[in-house]
Design an enzyme around this catalytic site. Structure first.
Site: not given
Lengths: 235, 235
Positions: A68-71, A94, A114, A137-138, A187
């Site tokens: 999604s472009g988070k990092s 990651d 996590n 990702i949560s 998952g």
């Protein structure tokens, strides 16, 4: 190389200890002051960091689907904060899965653990005086809410990257969506595992007219929020 | 309050990026440089912190029995480093058991996981540019060696507080030794659980003529070691 603080910052620290006027007026040196603080609260090990925090530091939690472009946004935000002279540190989901969280998988309970650990580490970083930027990702609302609850009020800033799944899937740099669609990864968030959209996030990042704004523009959106809330004030 | 870096430090950063002369000579701005660094290594999220580190930062791990004075020494060392303008952060084993490690007990495998997590978090802090001071009871040699192995070479500094068990037991501020002697606490290090003394620690702290030196003197011993190894150099 470690950080070396100029002498004025050390002196400044004694101005921000939050100690009582009585203590301040007693004419103690900084070293005596901090010792005093330590005696006042023996749990207060990281006396200097505490003493410098006149408000809780924010922890920005970027969350969405894979790709999604988070990092990218986290990097951009870190750069932006850095240009304003603010120290920040990125906790990348990651990367953490190669270190602190390498014993965890992707089952619901592992995802819970996590984000719990990321929240706890973010708390330590904020305590140390750094703005912590978490990118992970949560997918479950209850996990994110638990993380919010563990952090000081108003310091958990949930940033929802509201990008269409199709866009994220079309990027698929690692080919993981393809494997998930083929049933070879189970998952997988957005494919056979849910993503529970936030109900009360602080910031929502969206496309504009079907186009995803540049990372610097998105980082600017987060910086504006932090500025409005007074998190970036030079005191 | 978060750290605000003076402009010179930002400029200094570009001098310490460790990028090739080719890149340096290309006349890029700091922001472009860091973007470039990021492109060179997409895992390198915390570009600024990496770029400032011309050598790996030390992680001082204090280890011994309960009541040996680990945390007192950690505080004293942090203060000493602070007076030299160095940022440090204390990871205190007891405190972490209320947060990150609250799911762990005192069985051998939990003790292993306890120090593994502390090591991983110490690595993050060192990466962020802070000297990490860990203070915890880690009684098994193999766990400490595993932690040493996970950190960059020479950056794990094992400080063994070689204090007689009788001295630690005589302090017993929390009455835990008493409970352990009465068999009410099981698996207690030094009582019914072993403490494997280090074979190759970097620093050993001992009594002098039957008297425990003052914390500041002991911290001075650690600082001297760090200075000798060039960890505290102002670059």
């Amino acid at each position: 190389m470690s950080w070396t603080l100029p002498r004025e910052r050390l002196e400044e620290a004694s101005e921000h200890t939050g100690l009582s006027h009585h203590t301040k007026a007693s004419g103690l040196t900084l070293s005596q002051l901090t010792l005093h603080t330590q005696e006042e609260n023996h749990k207060n090990f990281n006396f200097f960091h505490y003493s410098l925090q006149s408000m809780h530091l924010p922890n920005a939690f970027f969350n969405s689907f894979l790709e999604s472009g988070k990092s990218t946004l986290a990097c951009s935000l870190s750069r932006e904060l850095h240009s304003k002279g603010k120290l920040s540190y990125i906790l990348d989901g990651d990367n953490l899965r190669h270190g602190l969280n390498k014993d965890l998988g992707f089952k619901a309970e592992d995802r819970t653990e996590n984000i719990r650990r990321v929240g706890e580490v973010a708390k330590l970083f904020a305590d140390a005086g750094l703005i912590c930027i978490a990118s992970l990702i949560s997918p479950y609302r209850k996990d994110r809410d638990a993380c919010r609850a563990m952090l000081p009020e108003a310091s958990f800033i949930e940033v929802f990257m509201n990008m269409p799944l199709e866009l994220c899937e079309s990027r698929d740099a690692k080919g993981l969506y393809k494997l998930a669609r083929a049933g070879k990864i189970k998952g997988f968030t957005g494919i056979d595992d849910p993503y529970e959209r936030p109900l009360n996030c602080e910031i929502e990042i969206e496309q504009k007219d079907g186009v995803c704004p540049k990372p610097a523009a998105l980082a600017g959106q987060v910086v504006s929020y932090l500025e409005e809330k007074g998190f970036l004030q030079v005191e």
